[in-house]
Design an enzyme around this catalytic site. Structure first.
Site, PDB file in Angstrom:
ATOM      1  N   TYR A   1     -62.353  45.222 -12.327  1.00  0.00           N
ATOM      2  CA  TYR A   1     -63.760  45.111 -12.743  1.00  0.00           C
ATOM      3  C   TYR A   1     -63.843  44.793 -14.220  1.00  0.00           C
ATOM      4  CZ  TYR A   1     -68.759  46.027 -12.749  1.00  0.00           C
ATOM      5  OH  TYR A   1     -70.117  45.884 -12.836  1.00  0.00           O
TER       6      TYR A   1
ATOM      7  N   PHE B   1     -82.835  17.940 -17.105  1.00  0.00           N
ATOM      8  CA  PHE B   1     -82.132  18.181 -15.849  1.00  0.00           C
ATOM      9  C   PHE B   1     -82.924  19.269 -15.113  1.00  0.00           C
ATOM     10  CE2 PHE B   1     -79.211  20.172 -12.902  1.00  0.00           C
ATOM     11  CZ  PHE B   1     -78.952  19.057 -12.128  1.00  0.00           C
ATOM     12  N   THR B   2     -82.918  19.176 -13.781  1.00  0.00           N
ATOM     13  CA  THR B   2     -83.801  20.019 -12.961  1.00  0.00           C
ATOM     14  C   THR B   2     -83.706  21.513 -13.296  1.00  0.00           C
ATOM     15  OG1 THR B   2     -82.085  19.992 -11.251  1.00  0.00           O
ATOM     16  CG2 THR B   2     -83.851  18.376 -11.041  1.00  0.00           C
TER      17      THR B   2
ATOM     18  N   ASP C   1     -75.188  20.761 -23.110  1.00  0.00           N
ATOM     19  CA  ASP C   1     -74.874  20.907 -21.698  1.00  0.00           C
ATOM     20  C   ASP C   1     -73.591  20.113 -21.503  1.00  0.00           C
ATOM     21  OD1 ASP C   1     -74.513  20.649 -18.995  1.00  0.00           O
ATOM     22  OD2 ASP C   1     -76.647  20.480 -18.537  1.00  0.00           O
TER      23      ASP C   1
ATOM     24  N   LYS D   1     -68.228  20.885 -12.021  1.00  0.00           N
ATOM     25  CA  LYS D   1     -68.020  19.453 -12.262  1.00  0.00           C
ATOM     26  C   LYS D   1     -66.680  19.270 -13.008  1.00  0.00           C
ATOM     27  CE  LYS D   1     -72.660  19.693 -11.601  1.00  0.00           C
ATOM     28  NZ  LYS D   1     -73.334  20.977 -11.312  1.00  0.00           N
TER      29      LYS D   1
ATOM     30  N   ARG E   1     -83.029  11.008  -6.711  1.00  0.00           N
ATOM     31  CA  ARG E   1     -83.254  11.423  -8.093  1.00  0.00           C
ATOM     32  C   ARG E   1     -84.430  10.587  -8.601  1.00  0.00           C
ATOM     33  NH1 ARG E   1     -80.193  16.227  -9.320  1.00  0.00           N
ATOM     34  NH2 ARG E   1     -81.990  16.697  -8.064  1.00  0.00           N
TER      35      ARG E   1
ATOM     36  N   PHE F   1     -87.137  19.529  -4.383  1.00  0.00           N
ATOM     37  CA  PHE F   1     -86.253  18.567  -3.709  1.00  0.00           C
ATOM     38  C   PHE F   1     -85.211  19.233  -2.814  1.00  0.00           C
ATOM     39  CE2 PHE F   1     -82.645  19.395  -6.488  1.00  0.00           C
ATOM     40  CZ  PHE F   1     -83.264  19.906  -7.615  1.00  0.00           C
TER      41      PHE F   1
END
Ligand code: F0G
Length: 464
Positions: free
Chosen positions: A71, A123-124, A214, A257, A381, A448
């Protein structure tokens, strides 16, 4: 372009289920014409996203076995922290379950109601978290980014004039940070130059505003810098990558990614105060600072992935595989966003379906039709992803109305790319038969993902 084969060989395979057109017609109807709602086993080539769909290497799989599931004080956390420090050059890091976990924490730590957060295209999930914290996103990307046919090499660049205008209009004290994405997903995976990054940093310094990145696809960005920016071609990716990060105060990261894993993310910073505040929120929303939202084994896989992602051969093949798909489509006359970006080829639905208005959801319709055509799954998109203005309730009308063919890392071969190109080209021959769609179910947030639609008229495109 010299034809390049994959710089890896296949050690384990995952059989694919082949579907009939009839099955796909039934599947898309059951999915409400939303490709997010299609069952994966009914997809032949899955280009919905490059997120969490990467193939891990043998070394990453081996690393899972040595995950320390304690933990607190987990060895795996220290491996992960060391990898972030070495490759990103960031001293402080907290693991999160994925990128939006990091966006949530950063937004809650820095944004106050009424603040404005300038960014190079929305970005969403990023904008959603900024708005949930009471902030407002303002787009400061260069105009070229909104033009799918503009061939500029760095269409992700910030327009410095627009950024300075925001500082002057709202006052820098109401800008908690500037958010810069490398590459820019919604613009088609377009890169930012080092020159632009330096200039943004200088402007932020002049107004005493923080700069956060980002960094989700920053390795792909480093490849474009190496390829296109004067004086960069002899530098290794690892070095360019680290220089990119050197200009920012911190970053949010979706490990799903660049980091070559299936789950995970982090928030990294140079600022001990932001780090301390982030750790406090982390224990509320994600978990103890030594695991965030992750298992020890996940942190091991990320640590290995972080070191593999900056390999020059790997990233060159990755970006050129995507570009190769774009070149096949261009040769068939299919309208796409140019130059082809880092993570996918984006079909320009406005030019693909000139008979449809944006209100008839052309990109959504095109993605649905492509699935029926060849079992290829892509993602809308455009106006659907863009959502509604939280104040007026009106639809946002993005200039770009796109379908993204996103290429997972190390997963598909060149023959798969041929099949994709053929399916899109065949559909292009029947493009005038593709009908518009309308909403039959519209969720309030990030609509979406789970919205449902129906065709505006019967069409052979959606028949067996
Ligand atoms: N930032 C960018 C630029 C992204 O593309 C994503 C995710 C996130 C943040 C959020 O990260 O998914 O790990 O929570 N993009 C995925 C996509 C979903 O398909 O483009 P996450």
């Amino acid at each position: 372009m010299v034809k390049r084969a994959e710089p890896y060989r296949i050690k384990a395979v995952e059989p694919l289920h082949m579907t009939t057109r009839k099955e796909r017609v039934e599947e898309i109807e059951a999915a409400g014409y939303n490709t997010f709602l299609i069952r994966s086993r009914m997809v032949y080539i899955d280009l919905l996203t490059d997120s969490g769909t990467n193939a891990m290497s043998d070394r990453q799989w081996a690393a899972l076995m040595v995950g320390d599931e304690a933990y607190s004080g987990s060895e795996s956390f220290f491996h992960f922290e060391k990898a972030v420090q070495d490759v990103y050059g960031m001293p402080y890091v907290v693991p999160t379950h994925q990128g939006r976990g990091a966006e949530h924490i950063l937004s809650q730590v820095l944004i106050k109601p009424g603040d404005v957060i300038p960014g190079n295209m929305y970005f969403t999930t990023t904008r959603e978290h900024q708005e949930l914290a009471g902030g407002q996103f303002v787009d400061i990307i260069c105009d070229a980014a909104h033009d799918p046919q503009d061939l500029s090499p760095f269409k992700g660049n910030v327009d410095l004039g627009k950024l300075e205008q925001v500082f002057k209009e709202v006052g820098p004290e109401h800008v908690p940070y500037v958010s810069i994405a490398l590459t820019v997903n919604m613009a088609g995976g377009q890169p930012v130059s080092l020159e632009n990054l330096r200039a943004v940093r200088a402007l932020c310094d002049r107004y005493h505003v923080r700069l956060y990145m980002d960094a989700t696809r920053a390795v792909e960005n480093a490849f474009f810098v190496q390829e296109r920016e004067p004086g960069q071609s002899d530098r290794p990716i690892r070095e360019i990558f680290k220089e990119q990060l050197s200009y920012v105060d911190g970053c949010t990261m979706s490990g799903k990614k660049d980091n070559l894993v299936n789950i995970g993310g982090f928030l990294a910073t140079r600022d001990p105060e932001v780090f301390e505040a982030a750790r406090e929120l982390l224990v509320v929303f994600e978990g103890f600072p030594h695991y965030g939202g992750l298992a020890g084994r996940d942190m091991e896989a990320i640590s290995v992935g972080i070191r593999e992602m900056v390999d020059d051969e790997y990233i060159k093949h990755r970006v050129l595989q995507v570009r190769g798909l774009g070149e096949r489509l261009q040769a068939a006359g299919v309208p796409i966003v140019l130059p082809v970006g880092g993570h996918g080829v984006f079909l320009d639905a406005r030019r693909f379906l000139p008979h449809l208005e944006q209100e008839q959801l052309p990109a959504q319709a095109l993605a649905a039709a492509l699935y029926v055509q060849g079992g290829v799954r892509a993602m809308e998109r455009g106006v659907v992803s863009s959502g509604r203005d939280p104040v007026t309730g009106e639809n946002h009308h993005p200039k770009l109305e796109l379908v993204r063919l996103t290429v997972p890392r190390r997963v598909y071969t060149e023959s798969h790319m041929d099949v994709v190109a053929e399916s899109v080209s065949e559909l292009y021959q029947h493009r005038s038969e593709i009908p518009g769609l309308r909403f039959v179910h519209e969720p309030k947030r990030l609509r979406f993902f789970t919205a449902r639609f129906e065709p505006l008229r019967p069409s052979p495109v959606f028949q067996a």
